[in-house]
Motif scaffolding. Sequence first.
Motif: not given
Length: 375
Positions: A40-51
Amino acid sequence: MPATLNATKTRTALRTSARISLEMLLVVLMTAVALWILGRMWSVLWPLVIALLLTTLTWPLARFLRRHGWPPALAASAVTVLFLLVAAGTVVLIAVPVASQSGELSTGVGDGIQKLRDWAAGPPLNIGADQVSTAFDSAVKRVQSSVGSIVTATLTGVGTVVNGLVTTVLALFLMFFFLKDGPRFLPWLARQLPGRLATDVPIVAARSWDTLGSFVRSQAFVGLLDAVFIGLGLWIVGVPLVLPLAVLTFVSAFIPIVGALFAGFVAVLIALVSNGWTDALIVLAIIVVVQQLEGNVFQPMVQSRGLGLHAAVVLLAVTLGGSLAGIVGSLLAVPVAALIAVVWNYLREQLTDPPQDPETDLPEPGEPVPERTST
């Protein structure tokens, strides 16, 4: 007289089994809930993972500048701007030619698969045309679905409402702040946590960061070596589409084992279609030699087996990640498995009894020394 079961021991075993089963069910349930929350939080986690991945690549340069007197904000800004220039140059010099030749690349792969299908249908294999068609059609659909998943992940943020541009910009801003304030994060985190968590969580976070950085930088360096040597070999043999194949080799290096097999398979197919069987076998020999050098020379020297994961564990992790989340899952499977191993090793350290000091077993002064009994 036949032996009979002890009722007390049987009840105790059943109760122990029931308790362990209940505890395992609770662990599985909590894991499922955690994964659902992460989804559910992937829209926030995905940029965090890339960063985080980008920060692991650029942190050595930022650290070098900071150690030579650059203010943190200036060092982070310089590294971020340099990264943007390199990324833009890569897009102009590599991505554009690759995109222009992508149709020829996909056509070559399709022709190579058709040639393999015709060879398998003839002697000496004599595999039925229906069996060959079914197997290759399923393989083609699998590849097409994987390509579709990576395009979707790149452009739409893995199925979320955040588009690719917003994800990229957010990841770049996060990378800048990580480069600027990264060394202050763990002390800040320790001050926010109570009790023993103030010690355990920063230690695990520091170890995880070291492991993630080692993996990303080593895979990038090894992938660059693979791309250079394999691309040079393809250029010497005279295989077309050298630049797209070299780029594919570099990107595939971030998916251990499976990525190398896929990139090598595509290169051999292109050589088979364009130059024939002889050059295809030469390309296959070049890829095998480079992969052997990577596995036995490059990777041990660069990575020093730092992840501590067996090759079978890596393969299973990539397979599981791909089945759960497509290309994105395959890319993140090994780093996630390495981070889980870091957490597990730390928990094992904390739960393991300290080694017994032989001096503690000596009798106190005045106590009789126990007699040794011979068997």
